[in-house]
Design an enzyme around this catalytic site. Sequence first.
Site, PDB file in Angstrom:
ATOM      1  N   ARG A   1      30.380  36.532  37.788  1.00 15.12           N
ATOM      2  CA  ARG A   1      31.583  36.313  38.596  1.00 15.12           C
ATOM      3  C   ARG A   1      31.447  36.788  40.048  1.00 15.12           C
ATOM      4  NH1 ARG A   1      36.197  37.936  34.101  1.00 15.12           N
ATOM      5  NH2 ARG A   1      36.085  35.966  32.992  1.00 15.12           N
TER       6      ARG A   1
ATOM      7  N   GLU B   1      41.163  48.779  30.511  1.00 17.64           N
ATOM      8  CA  GLU B   1      40.866  48.517  31.924  1.00 17.64           C
ATOM      9  C   GLU B   1      41.182  49.694  32.840  1.00 17.64           C
ATOM     10  OE1 GLU B   1      41.689  45.203  35.438  1.00 17.64           O
ATOM     11  OE2 GLU B   1      42.605  44.906  33.465  1.00 17.64           O
TER      12      GLU B   1
ATOM     13  N   HIS C   1      38.124  37.206  40.214  1.00 16.60           N
ATOM     14  CA  HIS C   1      37.856  36.020  39.405  1.00 16.60           C
ATOM     15  C   HIS C   1      37.646  34.850  40.361  1.00 16.60           C
ATOM     16  CE1 HIS C   1      38.003  32.889  36.422  1.00 16.60           C
ATOM     17  NE2 HIS C   1      37.996  33.812  35.472  1.00 16.60           N
TER      18      HIS C   1
ATOM     19  N   ARG D   1      31.913  43.453  35.259  1.00 13.20           N
ATOM     20  CA  ARG D   1      32.159  43.160  33.845  1.00 13.20           C
ATOM     21  C   ARG D   1      31.649  41.772  33.460  1.00 13.20           C
ATOM     22  NH1 ARG D   1      36.825  40.588  30.962  1.00 13.20           N
ATOM     23  NH2 ARG D   1      37.418  39.897  33.020  1.00 13.20           N
TER      24      ARG D   1
ATOM     25  N   GLY E   1      49.171  46.876  25.234  1.00 12.14           N
ATOM     26  CA  GLY E   1      48.167  45.818  25.152  1.00 12.14           C
ATOM     27  C   GLY E   1      47.240  46.070  23.974  1.00 12.14           C
ATOM     28  N   ILE E   2      46.104  45.394  23.952  1.00  5.58           N
ATOM     29  CA  ILE E   2      45.178  45.489  22.815  1.00  5.58           C
ATOM     30  C   ILE E   2      44.693  46.917  22.578  1.00  5.58           C
ATOM     31  CG2 ILE E   2      43.127  44.903  24.216  1.00  5.58           C
ATOM     32  CD1 ILE E   2      42.069  43.337  21.767  1.00  5.58           C
TER      33      ILE E   2
ATOM     34  N   GLU F   1      30.532  31.593  28.326  1.00  6.52           N
ATOM     35  CA  GLU F   1      31.092  31.812  29.657  1.00  6.52           C
ATOM     36  C   GLU F   1      30.013  32.332  30.596  1.00  6.52           C
ATOM     37  OE1 GLU F   1      34.533  34.315  29.192  1.00  6.52           O
ATOM     38  OE2 GLU F   1      35.601  32.848  28.002  1.00  6.52           O
TER      39      GLU F   1
ATOM     40  N   GLN G   1      42.669  34.569  28.704  1.00  4.78           N
ATOM     41  CA  GLN G   1      42.534  33.190  28.217  1.00  4.78           C
ATOM     42  C   GLN G   1      41.276  33.000  27.383  1.00  4.78           C
ATOM     43  OE1 GLN G   1      42.588  30.591  31.608  1.00  4.78           O
ATOM     44  NE2 GLN G   1      44.768  30.781  31.943  1.00  4.78           N
TER      45      GLN G   1
ATOM     46  N   HIS H   1      40.979  40.421  39.851  1.00  4.97           N
ATOM     47  CA  HIS H   1      41.072  40.115  38.421  1.00  4.97           C
ATOM     48  C   HIS H   1      40.882  41.320  37.505  1.00  4.97           C
ATOM     49  CE1 HIS H   1      40.906  37.658  34.848  1.00  4.97           C
ATOM     50  NE2 HIS H   1      39.671  38.025  34.568  1.00  4.97           N
TER      51      HIS H   1
END
Length: 518
Positions: free
Chosen positions: A284, A369, A237, A380, A6-7, A110, A42, A345
């Site tokens: 959240r 993560e 989430h 988060r 991943g990133i 957000e 997303q 999530h």
Amino acid sequence: MVIGSGISGLSYAIKISEKLPDAKITIVTKAEEDETNTKYAQGGLAVVMDLDTDNFQKHIDDTMRAGDYENNREVVEMVIKEGPDRFREIVEWGVNFDKKEDGEFKLGREGGHTEFRIVHHKDITGAEIERALLEYCNKSPNIEILDYHYVIDLITQHHIPNKNFDLENISCYGAYVLDQKNKKIKKITAKVTMVATGGAGHVYKNTTNPKIATGDGIAFVHRARGKVSNMQYIQFHPTAMYSKRDGMLFLISEAVRGDGAKLRTKNGEKFMHKYDEREELASRDIVARAIDNEMKISGDEYVGLDCREMDKEKFIEHFPNIYQKCMDEGIDPFKQLIPVVPASHYLMGGIVVDKDGQSSIKNLFAVGECTNSGLHGANRLASNSLLEGLVYGHNAAMKSIELLHKDEFNYFDLENVPEWNEEGMKVMEEKVLITYLRKQLQEMMSDLVSIVRSNERLQLAQKKQREIYEAVTELYNYSVISPELSELRNLVNVSYLIIKHSLAMKENKGAFYNKDFA
């Protein structure tokens, strides 16, 4: 050796590849090379860009508030202040972000953010980052990517014959890896090992995470006696698309509420005003608990997300993927409410690391993560995770390069790592036991250790988890290893840590909520 693509893992590998062209970098990943949590992000990446309206202090304050002030302030400041530099780098590496006609980056907002600071690529930002970074890695002559290679366990002193295992001085020498295509377990030794395995969403029945998110890195670091903390903090989430099927649910991005969507009960009543003055833009944990409470009051299986008043053209431009998914499911978001439920999530806890991503085990780094870096605290802030992966990927790479230049590795131990021993093991002829135990574990965690917990539920969960652990250990001890069995073993380890750390909590903080402390 980099575990995960991943990133975090890819940006780390790119940095080392650029600075040390003679180094051999092996990335192992357990599925397709692009099948990562990053790919499914997303919303975007939170970074201070518009200095006319925004500044570092506002982003720091938003992050601390979302984390219920359990964050490490020094870490928060470091990540946010380094953010713009790391962002510019990935743009140079070929990642495309949406721009306005004047060439400035489009910025979204957000939940939990007080300003517009989310850079994005439509509603598939993670997939765009994954594409560009993989392309870069595949062109690098000193990076090798091994897909369908599943890490079973880290190699430490206790694998080496006649070596004393000192709990205060553990070193990592690489990992035992199952080559799924050739059905062989091989040892891959490395001077430096990086764990970038993502989260553990599939410890629950419903999650927004892809099926690879089974807490592998956290579990094998825990088994190697590395430090793991804050596993009680799991972010649910608020808005995953409701489905009668268990497993990975489709995420309806936070950014949809950021652009004006409203939550309603199944019969059309608004309710967020009862829980927080920020309503749909509350953090959240608050929104997820509000939905959970409304569902408990009404007995409904979901609530509705109302997009009917939003600008259709802008919605389709910004959220083409979400719009298409809704239409594929027979839901026109401009005529009907989108049915949504909270789903597991993001994990705020994990492998304990310092500012350079160094774990408590020598020569072992961890980023993203799977870690508890101190950035997220008890909850988060939306879109801070991609930022964390980039900043920590950079810092870990710089520290790894420093270690490699010092060259203080124990070559005798590296060369004396034994091969994996499967003597006396038998191949499992059927997978029904694994499926059954995994389902039991997920049901138990979803019912007893979810958004709202209690001491009574946690104590029962501890007892049930122990029974499942014993059954899985027995299976593991006599079976030839498979990814399915190894994932189950990891999920069992992760569930143990979540329950243990939840029982140790004596107050409600951020994403952790025990009704006995309310």
